[in-house]
Design a protein around this motif. Structure first.
Motif, PDB file in Angstrom:
ATOM      1  N   GLY A 109      48.076  66.862  85.237  1.00  0.00           N
ATOM      2  CA  GLY A 109      49.089  66.519  84.249  1.00  0.00           C
ATOM      3  C   GLY A 109      49.524  67.669  83.363  1.00  0.00           C
ATOM      4  N   ALA A 110      48.962  68.852  83.565  1.00  0.00           N
ATOM      5  CA  ALA A 110      49.297  69.997  82.724  1.00  0.00           C
ATOM      6  C   ALA A 110      50.683  70.550  83.065  1.00  0.00           C
ATOM      7  CB  ALA A 110      48.250  71.094  82.891  1.00  0.00           C
ATOM      8  N   THR A 111      51.225  71.279  82.100  1.00  0.00           N
ATOM      9  CA  THR A 111      52.462  72.033  82.322  1.00  0.00           C
ATOM     10  C   THR A 111      52.083  73.510  82.343  1.00  0.00           C
ATOM     11  OG1 THR A 111      53.816  70.370  81.207  1.00  0.00           O
ATOM     12  CG2 THR A 111      54.764  72.567  81.474  1.00  0.00           C
ATOM     13  N   VAL A 112      52.314  74.145  83.488  1.00  0.00           N
ATOM     14  CA  VAL A 112      51.856  75.509  83.716  1.00  0.00           C
ATOM     15  C   VAL A 112      53.056  76.427  83.902  1.00  0.00           C
ATOM     16  CG1 VAL A 112      50.434  77.004  85.171  1.00  0.00           C
ATOM     17  CG2 VAL A 112      49.800  74.584  84.858  1.00  0.00           C
ATOM     18  N   ASP A 134      52.988  70.159  86.481  1.00  0.00           N
ATOM     19  CA  ASP A 134      54.317  70.764  86.486  1.00  0.00           C
ATOM     20  C   ASP A 134      54.162  72.279  86.428  1.00  0.00           C
ATOM     21  OD1 ASP A 134      55.381  68.270  86.474  1.00  0.00           O
ATOM     22  OD2 ASP A 134      56.229  68.365  84.459  1.00  0.00           O
ATOM     23  N   VAL A 135      54.853  72.984  87.305  1.00  0.00           N
ATOM     24  CA  VAL A 135      54.828  74.445  87.293  1.00  0.00           C
ATOM     25  C   VAL A 135      56.222  74.946  86.941  1.00  0.00           C
ATOM     26  CG1 VAL A 135      54.486  76.542  88.626  1.00  0.00           C
ATOM     27  CG2 VAL A 135      52.947  74.594  88.948  1.00  0.00           C
ATOM     28  N   VAL A 136      56.296  75.704  85.861  1.00  0.00           N
ATOM     29  CA  VAL A 136      57.567  76.186  85.328  1.00  0.00           C
ATOM     30  C   VAL A 136      57.719  77.669  85.650  1.00  0.00           C
ATOM     31  CG1 VAL A 136      58.972  76.475  83.254  1.00  0.00           C
ATOM     32  CG2 VAL A 136      57.401  74.516  83.447  1.00  0.00           C
ATOM     33  N   GLN A 137      58.825  78.025  86.259  1.00  0.00           N
ATOM     34  CA  GLN A 137      59.146  79.433  86.486  1.00  0.00           C
ATOM     35  C   GLN A 137      59.572  80.042  85.154  1.00  0.00           C
ATOM     36  OE1 GLN A 137      61.989  80.060  89.628  1.00  0.00           O
ATOM     37  NE2 GLN A 137      62.573  82.078  88.854  1.00  0.00           N
ATOM     38  N   LEU A 138      58.887  81.075  84.723  1.00  0.00           N
ATOM     39  CA  LEU A 138      59.128  81.621  83.391  1.00  0.00           C
ATOM     40  C   LEU A 138      60.175  82.713  83.350  1.00  0.00           C
ATOM     41  CD1 LEU A 138      55.505  81.783  81.912  1.00  0.00           C
ATOM     42  CD2 LEU A 138      57.257  80.012  81.589  1.00  0.00           C
ATOM     43  N   VAL A 139      60.499  83.296  84.491  1.00  0.00           N
ATOM     44  CA  VAL A 139      61.470  84.395  84.513  1.00  0.00           C
ATOM     45  C   VAL A 139      62.376  84.264  85.716  1.00  0.00           C
ATOM     46  CG1 VAL A 139      60.003  86.045  83.276  1.00  0.00           C
ATOM     47  CG2 VAL A 139      59.863  85.891  85.768  1.00  0.00           C
ATOM     48  N   GLY A 140      63.574  84.791  85.581  1.00  0.00           N
ATOM     49  CA  GLY A 140      64.462  84.881  86.723  1.00  0.00           C
ATOM     50  C   GLY A 140      63.955  85.903  87.721  1.00  0.00           C
ATOM     51  N   ALA A 141      64.650  86.012  88.820  1.00  0.00           N
ATOM     52  CA  ALA A 141      64.190  86.873  89.915  1.00  0.00           C
ATOM     53  C   ALA A 141      64.484  88.342  89.633  1.00  0.00           C
ATOM     54  CB  ALA A 141      64.873  86.457  91.214  1.00  0.00           C
ATOM     55  N   LEU A 142      63.518  89.176  89.986  1.00  0.00           N
ATOM     56  CA  LEU A 142      63.701  90.621  89.907  1.00  0.00           C
ATOM     57  C   LEU A 142      63.151  91.211  91.204  1.00  0.00           C
ATOM     58  CD1 LEU A 142      64.609  93.020  88.095  1.00  0.00           C
ATOM     59  CD2 LEU A 142      62.224  93.222  87.395  1.00  0.00           C
ATOM     60  N   PRO A 143      63.979  91.256  92.255  1.00  0.00           N
ATOM     61  CA  PRO A 143      63.476  91.733  93.539  1.00  0.00           C
ATOM     62  C   PRO A 143      62.927  93.153  93.436  1.00  0.00           C
ATOM     63  CG  PRO A 143      65.634  90.689  93.780  1.00  0.00           C
ATOM     64  CD  PRO A 143      65.382  90.851  92.309  1.00  0.00           C
ATOM     65  N   VAL A 144      61.756  93.351  94.015  1.00  0.00           N
ATOM     66  CA  VAL A 144      61.108  94.658  94.041  1.00  0.00           C
ATOM     67  C   VAL A 144      60.848  95.024  95.488  1.00  0.00           C
ATOM     68  CG1 VAL A 144      59.052  95.962  93.390  1.00  0.00           C
ATOM     69  CG2 VAL A 144      60.056  94.327  91.773  1.00  0.00           C
ATOM     70  N   LEU A 201      49.447  76.027  79.725  1.00  0.00           N
ATOM     71  CA  LEU A 201      48.905  77.269  80.257  1.00  0.00           C
ATOM     72  C   LEU A 201      50.038  78.128  80.762  1.00  0.00           C
ATOM     73  CD1 LEU A 201      46.524  79.035  81.485  1.00  0.00           C
ATOM     74  CD2 LEU A 201      46.786  77.654  83.559  1.00  0.00           C
ATOM     75  N   ALA A 202      49.943  79.429  80.540  1.00  0.00           N
ATOM     76  CA  ALA A 202      50.893  80.378  81.121  1.00  0.00           C
ATOM     77  C   ALA A 202      50.117  81.488  81.810  1.00  0.00           C
ATOM     78  CB  ALA A 202      51.812  80.962  80.057  1.00  0.00           C
ATOM     79  N   VAL A 203      50.668  81.987  82.901  1.00  0.00           N
ATOM     80  CA  VAL A 203      50.092  83.120  83.625  1.00  0.00           C
ATOM     81  C   VAL A 203      51.151  84.212  83.666  1.00  0.00           C
ATOM     82  CG1 VAL A 203      49.084  83.922  85.786  1.00  0.00           C
ATOM     83  CG2 VAL A 203      48.658  81.581  85.004  1.00  0.00           C
ATOM     84  N   VAL A 204      50.839  85.350  83.070  1.00  0.00           N
ATOM     85  CA  VAL A 204      51.829  86.416  82.924  1.00  0.00           C
ATOM     86  C   VAL A 204      51.200  87.759  83.281  1.00  0.00           C
ATOM     87  CG1 VAL A 204      53.050  85.158  81.103  1.00  0.00           C
ATOM     88  CG2 VAL A 204      51.286  86.823  80.482  1.00  0.00           C
ATOM     89  N   ARG A 267      53.218  80.413  71.218  1.00  0.00           N
ATOM     90  CA  ARG A 267      52.962  78.991  70.920  1.00  0.00           C
ATOM     91  C   ARG A 267      52.182  78.286  72.029  1.00  0.00           C
ATOM     92  NH1 ARG A 267      58.442  79.242  69.284  1.00  0.00           N
ATOM     93  NH2 ARG A 267      59.133  78.049  71.116  1.00  0.00           N
ATOM     94  N   THR A 268      51.971  78.966  73.151  1.00  0.00           N
ATOM     95  CA  THR A 268      51.220  78.381  74.266  1.00  0.00           C
ATOM     96  C   THR A 268      49.724  78.541  74.002  1.00  0.00           C
ATOM     97  OG1 THR A 268      53.002  78.917  75.819  1.00  0.00           O
ATOM     98  CG2 THR A 268      50.833  78.482  76.753  1.00  0.00           C
ATOM     99  N   PRO A 269      48.946  77.459  74.076  1.00  0.00           N
ATOM    100  CA  PRO A 269      47.534  77.548  73.694  1.00  0.00           C
ATOM    101  C   PRO A 269      46.684  78.424  74.605  1.00  0.00           C
ATOM    102  CG  PRO A 269      48.056  75.361  74.563  1.00  0.00           C
ATOM    103  CD  PRO A 269      49.359  76.061  74.370  1.00  0.00           C
ATOM    104  N   ASP A 270      47.049  78.546  75.870  1.00  0.00           N
ATOM    105  CA  ASP A 270      46.223  79.286  76.824  1.00  0.00           C
ATOM    106  C   ASP A 270      47.134  80.167  77.661  1.00  0.00           C
ATOM    107  OD1 ASP A 270      43.905  80.036  78.086  1.00  0.00           O
ATOM    108  OD2 ASP A 270      43.640  78.195  79.221  1.00  0.00           O
ATOM    109  N   VAL A 271      47.044  81.485  77.482  1.00  0.00           N
ATOM    110  CA  VAL A 271      47.876  82.432  78.234  1.00  0.00           C
ATOM    111  C   VAL A 271      46.965  83.451  78.911  1.00  0.00           C
ATOM    112  CG1 VAL A 271      49.739  84.129  78.179  1.00  0.00           C
ATOM    113  CG2 VAL A 271      49.790  82.165  76.622  1.00  0.00           C
ATOM    114  N   VAL A 272      46.955  83.421  80.234  1.00  0.00           N
ATOM    115  CA  VAL A 272      46.169  84.371  81.023  1.00  0.00           C
ATOM    116  C   VAL A 272      47.076  85.536  81.384  1.00  0.00           C
ATOM    117  CG1 VAL A 272      44.833  84.736  83.127  1.00  0.00           C
ATOM    118  CG2 VAL A 272      44.736  82.523  81.943  1.00  0.00           C
ATOM    119  N   ALA A 273      46.674  86.745  80.991  1.00  0.00           N
ATOM    120  CA  ALA A 273      47.490  87.937  81.240  1.00  0.00           C
ATOM    121  C   ALA A 273      46.737  88.895  82.147  1.00  0.00           C
ATOM    122  CB  ALA A 273      47.847  88.619  79.930  1.00  0.00           C
ATOM    123  N   ILE A 274      47.449  89.422  83.129  1.00  0.00           N
ATOM    124  CA  ILE A 274      46.878  90.376  84.080  1.00  0.00           C
ATOM    125  C   ILE A 274      47.417  91.766  83.778  1.00  0.00           C
ATOM    126  CG2 ILE A 274      48.704  89.978  85.785  1.00  0.00           C
ATOM    127  CD1 ILE A 274      45.153  90.319  86.920  1.00  0.00           C
ATOM    128  N   GLY A 275      46.569  92.773  83.910  1.00  0.00           N
ATOM    129  CA  GLY A 275      47.016  94.154  83.747  1.00  0.00           C
ATOM    130  C   GLY A 275      45.999  95.080  84.372  1.00  0.00           C
TER     131      GLY A 275
END
Length: 321
Positions: A109-112, A134-144, A201-204, A267-275
């Motif tokens: 039931g989460a929104t990710v 629910d999985v939300v696309q957070l950014v538009g496309a940037l082909p690499v 939750l967000a994954v960025v 404002r998102t309670p849980d944000v996982v960031a990769i670097g």
């Protein structure tokens, strides 16, 4: 045998065994004693403190190290992954760990929200499945070159039973602010970006603001790069720029981005960031300081540099740590 002679024997037998690599049988033969006497001497040497054994886990297996980094930063969690000799292998290792971290945090039931980077794309490939969410696309496309993009990534979630997707059918960067406003007002895109106001939750991905650390940097003009750098940008997340303290750096470039805002991530309670990589460290630190990220997944090179930055922070940073 005097006490001094016995102590010398303890030192010599310990040196033979621990430093020179001789077996107990070899030591016994060389010294004319039994191997059982050698064993007792070695035990006595340890009990007396003549021999001290230290076990040092590799940095990437040192949970205490990751915990200390998290506490120093004020992050919920830090995960450190061993690096490799090449970026592709490092990225794949990070992707596997990111998939594990992500799967552990997604509940039914989460929104990710999911941003895009090559590492996130690789993580989703290894993710397997998720609970209904629910999985939300957070950014538009940037082909690499050599990889996919955010539109292809969001489509992978459509194959998971019970997962509903909210795509952003737009480029990440468009030609001018008016076009960006028009794209953000399109019903499907507006619905997805509105959902980013209520993420669980967000994954960025966190990149450094330079040619090798950000997929956005090479896509913009030299004037836009210079303006962002002069305004203090050190990190980039989903096309949004921020400074060493995680404060938004707003330049004309910002108006051309179609995607999640830093405020929405804060404002998102849980944000996982990769670097990963040395150059990502300043951005990772800024992301936590600014509330953009709560959990960091990084390689050892980024962790080492982050430890250096925390040991010798710029003036004013200490007020936030």
């Amino acid at each position: 045998m005097t006490d001094a002679e016995h102590t010398r024997l303890l030192v010599e037998v310990s040196t033979d065994y621990y430093l020179d690599g001789l077996s107990k049988v070899e030591i016994a033969k060389n010294r004319g004693i039994s191997r059982f006497q050698v064993a007792r001497l070695l035990t006595e040497a340890r009990d007396a403190g003549i021999v001290r054994i230290e076990i040092a886990a590799p940095a990437h297996l040192d949970a205490g190290r990751a915990r200390r980094l998290a506490e120093r930063l004020g992050a919920q969690e830090v995960v450190i992954v061993p690096g490799a000799d090449d970026r592709d292998t490092t990225r794949e290792a990070l992707a596997r760990e990111l998939a594990r971290v992500m799967a552990a945090r997604v509940s039914s039931g989460a929104t990710v929200g999911v941003s895009w980077s090559r590492t996130i794309e690789a993580a989703v490939r290894t993710l397997g499945t998720l609970p209904p969410c629910d999985v939300v696309q957070l950014v538009g496309a940037l082909p690499v070159h050599g990889s996919g993009n955010s539109l292809e990534l969001i489509q992978r979630f459509t194959t998971m039973a019970g997962v509903r997707t909210w795509p952003v059918w737009s480029p990440l960067l468009v030609g001018d602010p008016a076009t960006a406003r028009g794209m953000r007002q399109q019903p499907e895109i507006a619905a997805a970006l509105d959902r980013a106001d209520a993420l669980d939750l967000a994954v960025v991905s966190i990149g450094s603001w330079n040619a090798t650390g950000s997929t956005v940097y090479p896509q913009v003009t030299e004037a836009e790069r210079r303006a962002a750098t002069e305004a203090g940008a050190v990190g980039e997340c989903s096309g949004r720029l921020f400074d060493t303290r995680g404060r938004a750096v707003v330049t004309p470039l910002d108006a051309r981005v179609v995607g999640v805002t830093l405020d929405q991530l804060v404002r998102t309670p849980d944000v996982v960031a990769i670097g990963y990589g040395t150059e990502a460290a300043a951005g990772l630190r800024g992301a936590v300081l600014g509330g953009i990220a709560t959990v960091l997944v990084m390689d050892d090179a980024a962790a080492v540099e982050l430890e250096h930055l925390l040991a010798d922070p710029p003036a004013g940073i200490l007020d936030h740590l």
